[in-house]
Design a protein around this motif. Structure first.
Motif, PDB file in Angstrom:
ATOM      1  N   GLN A  56       0.853  -1.194   0.000  1.00  0.00           N
ATOM      2  CA  GLN A  56       0.000   0.000   0.000  1.00  0.00           C
ATOM      3  C   GLN A  56       0.881   1.233   0.000  1.00  0.00           C
ATOM      4  O   GLN A  56       1.817   1.326   0.794  1.00  0.00           O
ATOM      5  CB  GLN A  56      -0.901  -0.007   1.240  1.00  0.00           C
ATOM      6  N   GLY A  57       0.591   2.179  -0.894  1.00  0.00           N
ATOM      7  CA  GLY A  57       1.349   3.414  -1.007  1.00  0.00           C
ATOM      8  C   GLY A  57       1.092   4.355   0.144  1.00  0.00           C
ATOM      9  O   GLY A  57       0.343   4.025   1.044  1.00  0.00           O
ATOM     10  N   PRO A  58       1.799   5.461   0.151  1.00  0.00           N
ATOM     11  CA  PRO A  58       2.403   6.136  -0.986  1.00  0.00           C
ATOM     12  C   PRO A  58       3.803   5.657  -1.379  1.00  0.00           C
ATOM     13  O   PRO A  58       4.341   6.096  -2.390  1.00  0.00           O
ATOM     14  CB  PRO A  58       2.455   7.599  -0.540  1.00  0.00           C
ATOM     15  N   ALA A  59       4.430   4.792  -0.610  1.00  0.00           N
ATOM     16  CA  ALA A  59       5.748   4.265  -1.016  1.00  0.00           C
ATOM     17  C   ALA A  59       5.587   3.509  -2.326  1.00  0.00           C
ATOM     18  O   ALA A  59       4.570   2.850  -2.555  1.00  0.00           O
ATOM     19  CB  ALA A  59       6.311   3.349   0.063  1.00  0.00           C
ATOM     20  N   ASN A  60       6.596   3.604  -3.187  1.00  0.00           N
ATOM     21  CA  ASN A  60       6.522   2.863  -4.449  1.00  0.00           C
ATOM     22  C   ASN A  60       7.747   1.985  -4.678  1.00  0.00           C
ATOM     23  O   ASN A  60       7.891   1.393  -5.726  1.00  0.00           O
ATOM     24  CB  ASN A  60       6.292   3.815  -5.633  1.00  0.00           C
ATOM     25  N   SER A  61       8.621   1.909  -3.669  1.00  0.00           N
ATOM     26  CA  SER A  61       9.791   1.030  -3.733  1.00  0.00           C
ATOM     27  C   SER A  61       9.771   0.096  -2.533  1.00  0.00           C
ATOM     28  O   SER A  61       9.371   0.488  -1.440  1.00  0.00           O
ATOM     29  CB  SER A  61      11.089   1.840  -3.696  1.00  0.00           C
ATOM     30  N   ASN A  62      10.218  -1.118  -2.754  1.00  0.00           N
ATOM     31  CA  ASN A  62      10.268  -2.116  -1.685  1.00  0.00           C
ATOM     32  C   ASN A  62      11.364  -1.803  -0.677  1.00  0.00           C
ATOM     33  O   ASN A  62      12.355  -1.151  -1.002  1.00  0.00           O
ATOM     34  CB  ASN A  62      10.524  -3.505  -2.272  1.00  0.00           C
ATOM     35  N   LEU A  63      11.200  -2.296   0.536  1.00  0.00           N
ATOM     36  CA  LEU A  63      12.253  -2.262   1.541  1.00  0.00           C
ATOM     37  C   LEU A  63      13.261  -3.349   1.192  1.00  0.00           C
ATOM     38  O   LEU A  63      12.879  -4.412   0.686  1.00  0.00           O
ATOM     39  CB  LEU A  63      11.684  -2.549   2.934  1.00  0.00           C
ATOM     40  N   LYS A  64      14.529  -3.106   1.464  1.00  0.00           N
ATOM     41  CA  LYS A  64      15.540  -4.142   1.224  1.00  0.00           C
ATOM     42  C   LYS A  64      15.354  -5.262   2.241  1.00  0.00           C
ATOM     43  O   LYS A  64      15.232  -5.015   3.433  1.00  0.00           O
ATOM     44  CB  LYS A  64      16.952  -3.575   1.338  1.00  0.00           C
ATOM     45  N   GLN A  65      15.321  -6.492   1.761  1.00  0.00           N
ATOM     46  CA  GLN A  65      15.181  -7.655   2.642  1.00  0.00           C
ATOM     47  C   GLN A  65      16.551  -8.247   2.925  1.00  0.00           C
ATOM     48  O   GLN A  65      17.412  -8.300   2.042  1.00  0.00           O
ATOM     49  CB  GLN A  65      14.297  -8.715   1.996  1.00  0.00           C
ATOM     50  N   TYR A  66      16.748  -8.679   4.167  1.00  0.00           N
ATOM     51  CA  TYR A  66      17.983  -9.337   4.581  1.00  0.00           C
ATOM     52  C   TYR A  66      17.673 -10.772   4.984  1.00  0.00           C
ATOM     53  O   TYR A  66      16.578 -11.070   5.454  1.00  0.00           O
ATOM     54  CB  TYR A  66      18.615  -8.601   5.771  1.00  0.00           C
ATOM     55  N   LYS A  67      18.642 -11.639   4.825  1.00  0.00           N
ATOM     56  CA  LYS A  67      18.503 -13.023   5.262  1.00  0.00           C
ATOM     57  C   LYS A  67      18.826 -13.100   6.751  1.00  0.00           C
ATOM     58  O   LYS A  67      19.601 -12.300   7.269  1.00  0.00           O
ATOM     59  CB  LYS A  67      19.446 -13.924   4.469  1.00  0.00           C
ATOM     60  N   THR A  68      18.221 -14.060   7.432  1.00  0.00           N
ATOM     61  CA  THR A  68      18.493 -14.271   8.851  1.00  0.00           C
ATOM     62  C   THR A  68      18.859 -15.732   9.075  1.00  0.00           C
ATOM     63  O   THR A  68      18.382 -16.618   8.365  1.00  0.00           O
ATOM     64  CB  THR A  68      17.280 -13.915   9.728  1.00  0.00           C
ATOM     65  N   ALA A  69      19.708 -15.963  10.059  1.00  0.00           N
ATOM     66  CA  ALA A  69      20.086 -17.327  10.434  1.00  0.00           C
ATOM     67  C   ALA A  69      20.265 -17.362  11.944  1.00  0.00           C
ATOM     68  O   ALA A  69      21.055 -16.591  12.493  1.00  0.00           O
ATOM     69  CB  ALA A  69      21.361 -17.758   9.727  1.00  0.00           C
ATOM     70  N   LEU A  70      19.530 -18.218  12.610  1.00  0.00           N
ATOM     71  CA  LEU A  70      19.622 -18.374  14.055  1.00  0.00           C
ATOM     72  C   LEU A  70      20.399 -19.641  14.363  1.00  0.00           C
ATOM     73  O   LEU A  70      20.016 -20.736  13.953  1.00  0.00           O
ATOM     74  CB  LEU A  70      18.214 -18.437  14.669  1.00  0.00           C
ATOM     75  N   THR A  71      21.508 -19.477  15.089  1.00  0.00           N
ATOM     76  CA  THR A  71      22.325 -20.599  15.522  1.00  0.00           C
ATOM     77  C   THR A  71      22.470 -20.494  17.031  1.00  0.00           C
ATOM     78  O   THR A  71      23.133 -19.578  17.524  1.00  0.00           O
ATOM     79  CB  THR A  71      23.714 -20.585  14.850  1.00  0.00           C
ATOM     80  N   GLY A  72      21.811 -21.387  17.755  1.00  0.00           N
ATOM     81  CA  GLY A  72      21.818 -21.287  19.212  1.00  0.00           C
ATOM     82  C   GLY A  72      21.135 -20.001  19.630  1.00  0.00           C
ATOM     83  O   GLY A  72      19.988 -19.765  19.292  1.00  0.00           O
TER      84      GLY A  72
END
Length: 79
Positions: A56-72
């Motif tokens: 839903q606008g008014p934004a017209n660009s996506n947020l940058k997505q980051y990968k996550t990794a949980l170890t312990g």
């Protein structure tokens, strides 16, 4: 939680997700709403999916997505 420009959230299912914290419309930090599984900008109501895609606008660009990794007890955030 926002750390170094990245918002980190935990979904209702227990998974960790991370996207850039600044709304692509005017740069205000977004908030994560776990009950709606989305990120929302408090300024003008832009909404983003849990992967950072504009829903839903008014934004017209996506947020940058980051990968996550949980170890312990260590959560790693990376590109």
């Amino acid at each position: 939680m926002v750390h170094q420009g990245v918002i980190i959230a935990r979904t209702l299912a227990g998974a960790f997700i991370a996207v850039s914290a600044s709304c692509t419309h005017q740069g205000t930090n977004v908030y994560y709403y776990s009950n709606g599984n989305k990120f929302v900008c408090p300024n003008h109501g832009a909404q983003f999916s849990n992967t950072g895609n504009v829903t839903q606008g008014p934004a017209n660009s996506n947020l940058k997505q980051y990968k996550t990794a949980l170890t312990g007890n260590t959560l790693r955030i990376y590109s």
